[in-house]
Design a protein around this motif. Structure first.
Motif, mmCIF file in Angstrom:
data_model
loop_
_atom_site.group_PDB
_atom_site.id
_atom_site.type_symbol
_atom_site.label_atom_id
_atom_site.label_comp_id
_atom_site.label_asym_id
_atom_site.label_seq_id
_atom_site.Cartn_x
_atom_site.Cartn_y
_atom_site.Cartn_z
ATOM 1 N N ALA A 1 0.862 -1.185 0.000
ATOM 2 C CA ALA A 1 0.000 0.000 0.000
ATOM 3 C C ALA A 1 0.895 1.229 0.000
ATOM 4 O O ALA A 1 1.995 1.211 0.573
ATOM 5 C CB ALA A 1 -0.926 0.012 1.212
ATOM 6 N N THR B 1 -3.184 5.488 5.075
ATOM 7 C CA THR B 1 -4.576 5.802 4.765
ATOM 8 C C THR B 1 -5.122 4.829 3.726
ATOM 9 O O THR B 1 -6.238 4.294 3.869
ATOM 10 C CB THR B 1 -4.698 7.238 4.242
ATOM 11 O OG1 THR B 1 -4.253 8.140 5.259
ATOM 12 C CG2 THR B 1 -6.138 7.560 3.881
ATOM 13 N N ARG B 2 -4.333 4.583 2.682
ATOM 14 C CA ARG B 2 -4.771 3.662 1.645
ATOM 15 C C ARG B 2 -4.794 2.224 2.179
ATOM 16 O O ARG B 2 -5.645 1.420 1.802
ATOM 17 C CB ARG B 2 -3.864 3.795 0.430
ATOM 18 C CG ARG B 2 -3.978 5.169 -0.231
ATOM 19 C CD ARG B 2 -2.895 5.388 -1.255
ATOM 20 N NE ARG B 2 -3.204 4.754 -2.528
ATOM 21 C CZ ARG B 2 -3.846 5.339 -3.526
ATOM 22 N NH1 ARG B 2 -4.270 6.590 -3.382
ATOM 23 N NH2 ARG B 2 -4.068 4.717 -4.653
ATOM 24 N N ARG C 1 -7.988 1.716 4.001
ATOM 25 C CA ARG C 1 -9.126 1.532 3.108
ATOM 26 C C ARG C 1 -9.153 0.100 2.556
ATOM 27 O O ARG C 1 -10.208 -0.522 2.470
ATOM 28 C CB ARG C 1 -9.074 2.526 1.943
ATOM 29 C CG ARG C 1 -10.334 2.480 1.084
ATOM 30 C CD ARG C 1 -10.339 3.508 -0.016
ATOM 31 N NE ARG C 1 -9.344 3.202 -1.017
ATOM 32 C CZ ARG C 1 -8.517 4.091 -1.541
ATOM 33 N NH1 ARG C 1 -8.531 5.331 -1.133
ATOM 34 N NH2 ARG C 1 -7.653 3.732 -2.464
ATOM 35 N N GLU D 1 -9.584 1.133 -6.947
ATOM 36 C CA GLU D 1 -9.247 2.463 -6.463
ATOM 37 C C GLU D 1 -7.749 2.631 -6.233
ATOM 38 O O GLU D 1 -7.275 3.728 -5.958
ATOM 39 C CB GLU D 1 -10.034 2.786 -5.183
ATOM 40 C CG GLU D 1 -11.524 2.934 -5.437
ATOM 41 C CD GLU D 1 -12.255 3.631 -4.305
ATOM 42 O OE1 GLU D 1 -11.574 4.178 -3.412
ATOM 43 O OE2 GLU D 1 -13.491 3.638 -4.324
ATOM 44 N N GLU D 2 -6.978 1.547 -6.354
ATOM 45 C CA GLU D 2 -5.531 1.628 -6.228
ATOM 46 C C GLU D 2 -4.840 1.785 -7.583
ATOM 47 O O GLU D 2 -3.620 1.826 -7.675
ATOM 48 C CB GLU D 2 -4.996 0.374 -5.531
ATOM 49 C CG GLU D 2 -5.383 0.268 -4.066
ATOM 50 C CD GLU D 2 -4.748 1.346 -3.222
ATOM 51 O OE1 GLU D 2 -3.519 1.499 -3.266
ATOM 52 O OE2 GLU D 2 -5.490 2.061 -2.528
ATOM 53 N N SER E 1 -4.578 8.471 -6.678
ATOM 54 C CA SER E 1 -5.792 8.842 -5.949
ATOM 55 C C SER E 1 -6.994 8.404 -6.773
ATOM 56 O O SER E 1 -6.887 8.198 -7.991
ATOM 57 C CB SER E 1 -5.856 10.352 -5.663
ATOM 58 O OG SER E 1 -6.286 11.064 -6.814
ATOM 59 N N ARG E 2 -8.140 8.271 -6.114
ATOM 60 C CA ARG E 2 -9.343 7.804 -6.800
ATOM 61 C C ARG E 2 -9.831 8.802 -7.840
ATOM 62 O O ARG E 2 -10.639 8.457 -8.712
ATOM 63 C CB ARG E 2 -10.443 7.498 -5.781
ATOM 64 C CG ARG E 2 -10.927 8.696 -4.991
ATOM 65 C CD ARG E 2 -11.672 8.273 -3.731
ATOM 66 N NE ARG E 2 -12.923 7.600 -4.011
ATOM 67 C CZ ARG E 2 -14.087 8.239 -4.139
ATOM 68 N NH1 ARG E 2 -14.131 9.565 -4.048
ATOM 69 N NH2 ARG E 2 -15.187 7.574 -4.347
ATOM 70 N N ASP F 1 2.105 12.937 -5.059
ATOM 71 C CA ASP F 1 2.590 11.631 -4.652
ATOM 72 C C ASP F 1 4.068 11.484 -5.027
ATOM 73 O O ASP F 1 4.478 11.871 -6.122
ATOM 74 C CB ASP F 1 1.756 10.542 -5.344
ATOM 75 C CG ASP F 1 2.073 9.154 -4.827
ATOM 76 O OD1 ASP F 1 3.040 8.541 -5.310
ATOM 77 O OD2 ASP F 1 1.336 8.688 -3.938
#
Length: 254
Positions: free
Chosen positions: A14, A18-19, A22, A58-59, A63-64, A118
Motif C-alpha cells: 500500500a 490511509t490507503r 481503506r 481504487e488503487e 488517488s481515486r 505523490d
C-alpha cells in the motif's frame, strides 16, 4: 511489532497508511494462503508476516480522482498518446497519473498548495509540478510559460482540471487564454463550489438536486463566452470524498 496498516506500507503493498486502512476496510487484505480477511488496521503482526492484497480498482492511480478522469476519457474514446497535458489543481496527482496511463508525453501540474504530489509522480521525468501557483493567475505566470517553452511552441494539447473551494468560472478565463485552438478541456465539476454556501447544508452537501441543471447552464455560458464549446457532460461514476454528486465535462477551444 508494527500495526497491520503500517505493515502493508513496509511490505510495499500500500502507498500509505490511509490507503492501507481503506484496503482493510474493504476486506481486501488477508494472510497468505488464507481466505479470511484481516479486519483490524491496528492489529499487531510480526514484520515478516506474509500478506496478500486483492486488487482494488481504487488503487489503479495515486488517488481515486484518476478513476473519474478515466471514465470521461473512455466515454469519449480519447487518445492521449503524445499529448502535452496541463493539470490544473494537481494535488496528489490522480489526474496526472491517469493522463500518463493513457499515453500523455508530459504533464505540467499547477497547484496552489505545497508537498501534495505523490512521491512516485514527483520523481517521474514526464511530470512537472509547479507549486504555490494560483490557477486564477496562471496565464501570466513566468514559471508556467517557461515549462511550456521547454516542451512545445503552441501550448497544451489538453487541460484537465480538478479544483475545490473555488468556482471554475474564476479559473476558466486564464485557462482559455492558454489553450490553443482545437485544444481540449476535461474537467471535474463539483456543484457545491459552483452554487456557493447558500446552496449546501451544514455538512457541505447539495440537497436540492435541481441546482445541478443551474450549474451546468452557468458553466456552459461561461465557457461559450471564452470560446470554449462544451461538447459532453456526464455524471461522475464516483461521488466526491464528501459524498457530493460530481460531473465531468469535455470542451474544445474554438
Amino acid at each position: 511489532m508494527p500495526r497491520l496498516d503500517q505493515l502493508l506500507v513496509i511490505q510495499g503493498l500500500a502507498r500509505s497508511r490511509t490507503r492501507a486502512q481503506r484496503l482493510i476496510r474493504h476486506g481486501r487484505v488477508r494472510l497468505a494462503d488464507s481466505n479470511t480477511p484481516l479486519k483490524k488496521p491496528g492489529e499487531k503482526l510480526p514484520e515478516t508476516t506474509p500478506l496478500e492484497v486483492d486488487e482494488d480498482p481504487e488503487e489503479r492511480y495515486v488517488s481515486r480522482a484518476g478513476l473519474k478522469l478515466e471514465a470521461l476519457i473512455e466515454a469519449l474514446s480519447l487518445d492521449l498518446t503524445g499529448k502535452l497535458v496541463l493539470d490544473v489543481g494537481q494535488s496528489t496527482g490522480g489526474f496526472t497519473d491517469c493522463a500518463l496511463h493513457f499515453g500523455a508525453r508530459h504533464v505540467i501540474g499547477v497547484e496552489v498548495g505545497h508537498d501534495q504530489l505523490d512521491p512516485a509522480l514527483r520523481d517521474e521525468l514526464r511530470v512537472t509540478c509547479l507549486e504555490g501557483l494560483n490557477a486564477r493567475a496562471m496565464a501570466g505566470e513566468p514559471r508556467l510559460h517557461a515549462a511550456f517553452d521547454a516542451l512545445t511552441a503552441t501550448g497544451p494539447d489538453l487541460v484537465v482540471m480538478d479544483v475545490s473551494f473555488i468556482s471554475q468560472t474564476l479559473i476558466l478565463p486564464d485557462l482559455a487564454a492558454l489553450l490553443p485552438a482545437g485544444g481540449k478541456l476535461l474537467s471535474l465539476v463539483k456543484p457545491q463550489f459552483e452554487i456557493g454556501p447558500g446552496g449546501v447544508n451544514a455538512r457541505g452537501l447539495v440537497t436540492d438536486t435541481s441546482r445541478y441543471t443551474e450549474v451546468e447552464a452557468r458553466l456552459r455560458r461561461c465557457c461559450a463566452a471564452l470560446g470554449l464549446d462544451i461538447l459532453h457532460w456526464q455524471p461522475s461514476p464516483l461521488l466526491g470524498g464528501d459524498g457530493n454528486r460530481e460531473f465531468l465535462l469535455h470542451a474544445v477551444k474554438r
